[in-house]
Design a protein around this motif. Structure first.
Motif, PDB file in Angstrom:
ATOM      1  N   GLU A   8      -0.550  12.796  -2.336  1.00  0.00           N
ATOM      2  CA  GLU A   8      -0.213  12.768  -3.761  1.00  0.00           C
ATOM      3  C   GLU A   8      -1.459  12.549  -4.611  1.00  0.00           C
ATOM      4  O   GLU A   8      -2.460  12.022  -4.141  1.00  0.00           O
ATOM      5  CB  GLU A   8       0.778  11.623  -4.049  1.00  0.00           C
ATOM      6  CG  GLU A   8       2.082  11.716  -3.297  1.00  0.00           C
ATOM      7  CD  GLU A   8       2.984  12.839  -3.782  1.00  0.00           C
ATOM      8  OE1 GLU A   8       2.788  13.336  -4.914  1.00  0.00           O
ATOM      9  OE2 GLU A   8       3.905  13.214  -3.021  1.00  0.00           O
ATOM     10  N   VAL A  14       3.882   6.787  -9.812  1.00  0.00           N
ATOM     11  CA  VAL A  14       4.440   6.174  -8.608  1.00  0.00           C
ATOM     12  C   VAL A  14       3.327   5.581  -7.743  1.00  0.00           C
ATOM     13  O   VAL A  14       3.497   4.510  -7.150  1.00  0.00           O
ATOM     14  CB  VAL A  14       5.307   7.174  -7.809  1.00  0.00           C
ATOM     15  CG1 VAL A  14       4.475   8.314  -7.211  1.00  0.00           C
ATOM     16  CG2 VAL A  14       6.105   6.464  -6.740  1.00  0.00           C
ATOM     17  N   CYS A  15       2.183   6.232  -7.701  1.00  0.00           N
ATOM     18  CA  CYS A  15       1.055   5.711  -6.912  1.00  0.00           C
ATOM     19  C   CYS A  15       0.518   4.433  -7.551  1.00  0.00           C
ATOM     20  O   CYS A  15       0.267   3.443  -6.863  1.00  0.00           O
ATOM     21  CB  CYS A  15      -0.040   6.767  -6.798  1.00  0.00           C
ATOM     22  SG  CYS A  15       0.505   8.297  -6.001  1.00  0.00           S
ATOM     23  N   LEU A  18       2.875   1.532  -6.748  1.00  0.00           N
ATOM     24  CA  LEU A  18       2.714   1.005  -5.382  1.00  0.00           C
ATOM     25  C   LEU A  18       1.445   0.158  -5.276  1.00  0.00           C
ATOM     26  O   LEU A  18       1.460  -0.928  -4.689  1.00  0.00           O
ATOM     27  CB  LEU A  18       2.684   2.151  -4.372  1.00  0.00           C
ATOM     28  CG  LEU A  18       4.021   2.864  -4.153  1.00  0.00           C
ATOM     29  CD1 LEU A  18       3.802   4.201  -3.458  1.00  0.00           C
ATOM     30  CD2 LEU A  18       4.982   1.994  -3.364  1.00  0.00           C
ATOM     31  N   VAL A  52       1.816   8.967   0.170  1.00  0.00           N
ATOM     32  CA  VAL A  52       3.000   8.171  -0.176  1.00  0.00           C
ATOM     33  C   VAL A  52       4.085   8.463   0.849  1.00  0.00           C
ATOM     34  O   VAL A  52       4.289   9.609   1.243  1.00  0.00           O
ATOM     35  CB  VAL A  52       3.494   8.499  -1.605  1.00  0.00           C
ATOM     36  CG1 VAL A  52       4.816   7.799  -1.904  1.00  0.00           C
ATOM     37  CG2 VAL A  52       2.437   8.106  -2.638  1.00  0.00           C
ATOM     38  N   TRP A  54       8.027   8.490   1.586  1.00  0.00           N
ATOM     39  CA  TRP A  54       9.252   8.676   0.812  1.00  0.00           C
ATOM     40  C   TRP A  54      10.467   8.523   1.719  1.00  0.00           C
ATOM     41  O   TRP A  54      10.472   9.043   2.826  1.00  0.00           O
ATOM     42  CB  TRP A  54       9.289  10.066   0.198  1.00  0.00           C
ATOM     43  CG  TRP A  54       8.137  10.379  -0.691  1.00  0.00           C
ATOM     44  CD1 TRP A  54       6.935  10.944  -0.313  1.00  0.00           C
ATOM     45  CD2 TRP A  54       8.037  10.146  -2.087  1.00  0.00           C
ATOM     46  NE1 TRP A  54       6.117  11.081  -1.398  1.00  0.00           N
ATOM     47  CE2 TRP A  54       6.766  10.597  -2.505  1.00  0.00           C
ATOM     48  CE3 TRP A  54       8.915   9.602  -3.026  1.00  0.00           C
ATOM     49  CZ2 TRP A  54       6.351  10.525  -3.834  1.00  0.00           C
ATOM     50  CZ3 TRP A  54       8.491   9.535  -4.348  1.00  0.00           C
ATOM     51  CH2 TRP A  54       7.232   9.988  -4.744  1.00  0.00           C
ATOM     52  N   ALA A  59       9.820   6.310  -3.277  1.00  0.00           N
ATOM     53  CA  ALA A  59       8.554   5.898  -2.687  1.00  0.00           C
ATOM     54  C   ALA A  59       8.723   4.522  -2.053  1.00  0.00           C
ATOM     55  O   ALA A  59       9.209   3.594  -2.700  1.00  0.00           O
ATOM     56  CB  ALA A  59       7.464   5.858  -3.745  1.00  0.00           C
ATOM     57  N   CYS A  62       2.463   3.401   0.821  1.00  0.00           N
ATOM     58  CA  CYS A  62       1.298   4.227   0.523  1.00  0.00           C
ATOM     59  C   CYS A  62       0.118   3.832   1.396  1.00  0.00           C
ATOM     60  O   CYS A  62       0.134   2.814   2.085  1.00  0.00           O
ATOM     61  CB  CYS A  62       0.900   4.105  -0.945  1.00  0.00           C
ATOM     62  SG  CYS A  62       0.356   2.457  -1.448  1.00  0.00           S
ATOM     63  N   ILE A  94       2.434   6.058   8.018  1.00  0.00           N
ATOM     64  CA  ILE A  94       1.379   6.213   7.008  1.00  0.00           C
ATOM     65  C   ILE A  94       0.018   6.241   7.697  1.00  0.00           C
ATOM     66  O   ILE A  94      -0.816   7.111   7.419  1.00  0.00           O
ATOM     67  CB  ILE A  94       1.449   5.081   5.961  1.00  0.00           C
ATOM     68  CG1 ILE A  94       2.734   5.191   5.139  1.00  0.00           C
ATOM     69  CG2 ILE A  94       0.214   5.105   5.055  1.00  0.00           C
ATOM     70  CD1 ILE A  94       3.034   3.973   4.279  1.00  0.00           C
TER      71      ILE A  94
END
Length: 154
Positions: A8, A14-15, A18, A52, A54, A59, A62, A94
């Motif tokens: 992303e 959203v990042c 997080l 990220v 999901w 989300a 990360c 991740i």
């Protein structure tokens, strides 16, 4: 549980959310939230990525990968899974995605820093084959830092 991991733009809301949640969690543990050691621009360059995790369109975690001054080495940053999603292997997914990207980007090894007050993170990295190394850079004199490295090509 169906988890998707995607690369992303680290500047997306959203990042940022997080990253902010991670900083909120780290602050009370160490008196410093670690925010100064990472900026979205750090992973908006070649051979870098922000991923990220999901679950059902939400989300849940990360992680980031950025180059080190030694261009053979990538650094893992900002690994985080929301508390409600922990204990289900999402951090491992991740980390695997970041390792896969590191191999694509031709890094020979990875390094990372975590804190002594994060036993789950330490257990994750050690179980994934990371080995302790002397702390580097800004972490060298931090008594709360623990650093690790892993060769990508055994």
């Amino acid at each position: 549980m169906k988890i998707a991991i995607s690369v992303e733009n680290p500047h997306k809301d959203v990042c940022g959310q997080l990253i902010a949640e991670l900083s909120t969690e780290l602050g009370p543990l160490y008196g410093d939230d670690g925010a100064a050691a990472f900026a979205p621009d750090d992973v908006s360059i070649p051979r870098a990525a922000f991923v990220v995790a999901w679950e059902e369109g939400k989300a849940v975690g990360c992680g980031a990968l950025r180059p080190m001054p030694d261009t053979r080495i990538g650094e893992i940053k900002r690994m985080f899974v929301r508390p409600s999603a922990r204990g289900r292997g999402i951090s491992r997914l991740i980390l695997a995605k970041l390792e896969s990207l590191a191999a694509e980007y031709a890094y020979q090894s990875l390094c990372l820093e975590t804190g002594v007050r994060q036993p789950a993170a330490i257990a994750l990295y050690e179980s994934a084959g990371f080995e302790p190394i002397p702390c580097y850079g800004e972490y060298a004199k931090d008594p709360y830092s623990v650093c690790y490295a892993k060769s990508l090509f055994s």
